[in-house]
Design a protein around this motif. Structure first.
Motif, PDB file in Angstrom:
ATOM      1  N   MET A 115       0.574  67.608  45.355  1.00 28.31           N
ATOM      2  CA  MET A 115       1.922  67.147  45.667  1.00 28.31           C
ATOM      3  C   MET A 115       1.947  66.356  46.975  1.00 28.31           C
ATOM      4  SD  MET A 115       3.878  67.957  43.263  1.00 28.31           S
ATOM      5  CE  MET A 115       2.886  68.363  41.842  1.00 28.31           C
ATOM      6  N   VAL A 116       1.150  66.802  47.949  1.00 26.69           N
ATOM      7  CA  VAL A 116       1.098  66.089  49.239  1.00 26.69           C
ATOM      8  C   VAL A 116       0.529  64.697  49.036  1.00 26.69           C
ATOM      9  CG1 VAL A 116       0.033  66.095  51.519  1.00 26.69           C
ATOM     10  CG2 VAL A 116       1.005  68.205  50.591  1.00 26.69           C
TER      11      VAL A 116
ATOM     12  N   GLU B 197       3.009  62.485  47.434  1.00 29.20           N
ATOM     13  CA  GLU B 197       4.032  62.071  48.393  1.00 29.20           C
ATOM     14  C   GLU B 197       3.549  60.867  49.204  1.00 29.20           C
ATOM     15  OE1 GLU B 197       7.634  62.114  50.476  1.00 29.20           O
ATOM     16  OE2 GLU B 197       6.992  63.107  48.616  1.00 29.20           O
TER      17      GLU B 197
ATOM     18  N   MET C 282       3.706  57.748  47.073  1.00 28.19           N
ATOM     19  CA  MET C 282       5.076  57.265  46.891  1.00 28.19           C
ATOM     20  C   MET C 282       5.559  56.552  48.142  1.00 28.19           C
ATOM     21  SD  MET C 282       6.748  60.432  44.797  1.00 28.19           S
ATOM     22  CE  MET C 282       8.324  59.615  44.690  1.00 28.19           C
ATOM     23  N   LYS C 283       5.166  57.037  49.314  1.00 30.54           N
ATOM     24  CA  LYS C 283       5.541  56.356  50.559  1.00 30.54           C
ATOM     25  C   LYS C 283       4.891  54.969  50.634  1.00 30.54           C
ATOM     26  CE  LYS C 283       6.383  60.410  53.435  1.00 30.54           C
ATOM     27  NZ  LYS C 283       5.955  61.175  54.625  1.00 30.54           N
TER      28      LYS C 283
ATOM     29  N   LEU D  34       6.151  73.941  46.736  1.00 31.75           N
ATOM     30  CA  LEU D  34       6.526  72.635  47.258  1.00 31.75           C
ATOM     31  C   LEU D  34       6.770  72.656  48.754  1.00 31.75           C
ATOM     32  CD1 LEU D  34       8.961  71.416  44.470  1.00 31.75           C
ATOM     33  CD2 LEU D  34       6.593  70.709  44.853  1.00 31.75           C
TER      34      LEU D  34
ATOM     35  N   VAL E  93       6.014  69.567  51.322  1.00 33.68           N
ATOM     36  CA  VAL E  93       6.011  68.308  50.584  1.00 33.68           C
ATOM     37  C   VAL E  93       7.272  67.552  50.926  1.00 33.68           C
ATOM     38  CG1 VAL E  93       5.798  67.244  48.319  1.00 33.68           C
ATOM     39  CG2 VAL E  93       4.675  69.416  48.803  1.00 33.68           C
ATOM     40  N   GLY E  94       7.208  66.240  50.846  1.00 37.06           N
ATOM     41  CA  GLY E  94       8.342  65.416  51.212  1.00 37.06           C
ATOM     42  C   GLY E  94       9.537  65.615  50.311  1.00 37.06           C
TER      43      GLY E  94
ATOM     44  N   ASP F 264      11.193  63.438  48.534  1.00 35.86           N
ATOM     45  CA  ASP F 264      11.170  62.749  47.246  1.00 35.86           C
ATOM     46  C   ASP F 264      10.520  63.577  46.167  1.00 35.86           C
ATOM     47  OD1 ASP F 264      12.403  60.640  48.432  1.00 35.86           O
ATOM     48  OD2 ASP F 264      10.507  59.630  48.955  1.00 35.86           O
ATOM     49  N   VAL F 265       9.427  64.204  46.534  1.00 39.64           N
ATOM     50  CA  VAL F 265       8.758  65.047  45.527  1.00 39.64           C
ATOM     51  C   VAL F 265       9.576  66.282  45.214  1.00 39.64           C
ATOM     52  CG1 VAL F 265       6.645  66.299  44.994  1.00 39.64           C
ATOM     53  CG2 VAL F 265       6.544  64.166  46.268  1.00 39.64           C
ATOM     54  N   GLN F 266      10.120  66.861  46.274  1.00 40.34           N
ATOM     55  CA  GLN F 266      10.958  68.060  46.022  1.00 40.34           C
ATOM     56  C   GLN F 266      12.159  67.701  45.174  1.00 40.34           C
ATOM     57  OE1 GLN F 266      11.992  69.885  49.670  1.00 40.34           O
ATOM     58  NE2 GLN F 266       9.928  70.610  50.131  1.00 40.34           N
TER      59      GLN F 266
END
Length: 678
Positions: free
Chosen positions: A484-485, A488, A491-492, A535, A538-539, A541-543
């Motif tokens: 997940m990290v 993230e 996605m950034k 989660l 995690v940022g 957006d992912v959450q």
């Protein structure tokens, strides 16, 4: 002759005295003939003290004087009538206390003169047995029901059916009593009186006779008879009500209430004499009350009547059998008393002795008869005593047998109770035993578990397997978090590229929708780890992409994460292909995306080396995601750029294949772990 005339003169004087006292009561002012007649006869009854004599005392006097064995039509002298009255009043004086003794001679004289005035107005000195029985039974005290029963016994046959001719004679004789008190015009005898009483009755039994004479209203010719008994019953009744005419604060006797005027009540004296006041009139309907009831008691009676299902009105009289009981025949034990018995000689003052030589002889004969009667009475008493003794002995034997039977029954009941108690104890013990066995079977003791090595080995293996699964679960959760990290970061990078590329199309600058996780209905949630825990760190957006439900599935989350990575890579490749017109910019973007993709998959080329190569091939190109922020100034030749572009494309394809293999391996591990959890 002179003595007879003197005796008749005394009788006439006493008779006039009785009627003079009755007139002094001012009873003739009573406007209603029924009340007037009843009051007059009640006065005569009380004046002669006959209201203290019950009907049963009168019947006993008839029996003692032998009237029960005589023919009803037999006539006897005045002396015999005087003897009967003497028996009645002397027996009454014996029953009365010493402080309430009556004047027997005066009572006998007044009653005798009244009866003679009613039934022997001509002075013949003869009166029949039937007349004496009917007259004394009517005017004596007691209950009207008992009186009518005795009167019916005198006018009925052996089968209990009334004889109309005898009832006609009864009416003729009994209606002479109102005539004697000067009420003949209202209650005199007529030939239609009998038919008016029993108009449609062919056979009149005792119950029918009582129903008609005790009905409300009774036959018109005898309406004074029940009223006389009601007068006797209400003489001492107190009503705490004020009379609306005389304004007396209380009333005694009857109370009358108008049915038209509000709360208009009269005492019996004012009502009998026709007094009225205000708007009240004598023509108004009045209701007669024989008792006083408080408002609370009236309300209680009204509620009880309204709530009761059956009618609470009691019958006028009890029902009697149609066939009368046969009387006890005592003729063979106690002979009827002759006419010239001792009772006739007891009253020599009324019948003087003539001095005949046969007087002593008659006395001796009467004494011998008396001795014979005494012997018969003693014999009868001895027989009754023997019967009583035998009856008592039989009762004692019956009682002993009943007691023995009761004891046997009690013994049997005790035995039955003891058997039932023993069975109950056995059942309780069995229940307790079964309960203990069930508890032992459901909760095995540690000793038995230690004695079974197979069970211990299985328990040990299960614990080890449980520990392994928990460790595996923890490792998967950590791997999921790392993935997940990395996602993230990717996605950034995409957002930074979309914002920093000036030639990107508007469609590419808009962030692409991330596929949301779909929850499976058959998936099971992890009991120890929640999606929020996995989660952590995690940022947003992912959450935001993965934290929709309160209860998520590890398998679904991993699958969704893998799909998101694949879609992201596909979108990255599409962007790289769409920018193929600008080779320099495309190479820079491809190398930059590959550098970040190598951060997800282990690669010998680091991010700094990848950026150095890109800047070496693209001099003068500024990239928004470079960590050093320097500008490459040397530019290579176009041939070198083409060769490096082809090398980068080959490397990109190889990295994509490695990423797909890595994702497949991750999916297989996730599926295996979820299967183990299930």
């Amino acid at each position: 002759m002179i003595e007879d005339r003197g005796r008749k003169g005394n009788k006439m004087a006493e008779r006039r005295q009785l009627f003079a006292e009755m007139r002094a009561q001012d009873l003739d002012r009573i406007r209603l003939s029924t009340y007037r007649t009843a009051c007059k006869l009640r006065f005569v009854q009380k004046k002669c003290n006959l209201h203290l004599v019950d009907i049963w005392n009168v019947i006993e006097a008839f029996r003692e004087n032998g009237l029960n064995t005589m023919d009803p039509n037999t006539e006897f002298s005045v002396a015999r009538l005087e003897a009967i009255l003497s028996t009645i009043f002397y027996q009454l004086n014996k029953r009365m206390p010493t402080t309430h003794q009556i004047n027997v001679e005066q009572s006998i004289s007044l009653m005798l003169n009244f009866l003679l005035a009613a039934y022997d107005p001509e002075g013949l000195g003869k009166i029949s047995v039937f007349v004496v029985k009917i007259a004394l039974a009517t005017i004596c005290g007691g209950k009207i029901l008992d009186k009518l029963r005795y009167i019916f016994s005198q006018i009925s046959d052996s089968s209990g059916i009334m004889i109309y001719s005898k009832f006609d004679v009864f009416l003729r004789e009994v209606l002479k009593l109102p005539t004697t008190v000067f009420e003949g015009p209202s209650f005199g005898y007529t030939e239609q009186a009998t038919r008016s009483c029993f108009a449609q009755q062919k056979k009149v039994s005792l119950n029918i006779f009582l129903d008609i004479l005790m009905s409300d209203p009774p036959p018109q010719c005898l309406v004074w008879l029940p009223l006389m008994h009601r007068l006797a019953n209400v003489e001492n009744v107190f009503h705490p009500v004020e009379c609306s005419y005389c304004h007396s604060e209380s009333m005694m006797g009857f109370r009358y209430r108008c049915q038209q005027c509000h709360n208009y009540q009269l005492c019996q004296d004012c009502f009998w004499r026709g007094h009225a006041s205000g708007s009240h009139s004598n023509q108004h309907q009045m209701k007669e009350y024989t008792s006083w009831k408080s408002p609370a008691k009236k309300l209680t009676n009204a509620l009880s009547k309204s709530l009761s299902c059956a009618s609470s009105r009691e019958p006028l009289h009890p029902m009697f059998p149609d066939q009368p009981e046969k009387p006890l025949n005592l003729a063979h034990i106690v002979p009827p008393r002759p006419a010239n018995s001792l009772n006739d000689t007891m009253f020599s003052h009324s019948v003087p002795n003539s001095g005949s030589p046969h007087a002593n002889k008659s006395v001796l004969e009467s004494t011998s008869r008396l001795d014979e009667e005494h012997r018969l009475i003693a014999r009868y008493a001895a027989r009754l005593a023997a019967d009583a003794a035998s009856t008592q002995q039989a009762q004692q034997q019956r009682a002993a047998s009943d007691i023995a039977f009761t004891l046997d029954a009690n013994k049997q009941q005790r035995q039955l109770i003891a058997e039932l108690e023993s069975k109950n104890r056995e059942i309780l013990q069995e229940i307790q035993r079964l309960r203990l066995e069930h508890e032992q079977a459901s909760q095995p003791s540690p000793e038995k578990a230690q004695q079974n090595p197979t069970l211990l080995a299985e328990l040990r293996l299960l614990r080890q397997r449980k520990d392994e699964l928990e460790q595996r679960m923890s490792a998967l959760q950590e791997s999921r978090r790392e993935l997940m990290v990395q996602l993230e970061g990717l996605m950034k990078l995409l957002k930074t590229q979309g914002a920093g590329s000036p030639r990107s199309s508007p469609s590419h600058t808009i962030s692409r929708p991330i596929p949301m996780p779909i929850r499976s209905a058959s998936a099971c949630s992890t009991p120890t780890h929640t999606p929020q825990d996995s989660l952590t760190g995690v940022g947003g957006d992912v959450q935001e992409a993965f934290a929709q439900g309160s209860r998520r599935n590890l398998r679904n989350d991993l699958l969704v994460a893998a799909d998101s990575i694949t879609n992201t890579m596909s979108s990255l490749v599409k962007e790289l292909n769409s920018e193929a017109g600008s080779e320099t910019e495309s190479n820079v973007d491809s190398d930059f995306g590959r550098a970040h993709f190598d951060g997800l998959v282990p690669s010998p080329i680091s991010e700094k080396a990848f950026l150095a190569q890109i800047h070496a091939r693209k001099p003068g190109r500024l990239h928004s995601a470079s960590a050093t922020g320097t500008i490459r100034k040397d530019l290579g030749t176009e041939d070198g750029d083409d060769e490096s572009y082809e090398n980068d494309s080959v490397r990109q394809i190889e990295n994509e294949l490695k990423m797909e293999e890595f994702l497949k391996q991750r999916q297989q591990e996730t599926t295996y772990m979820v299967t183990l959890q299930e």
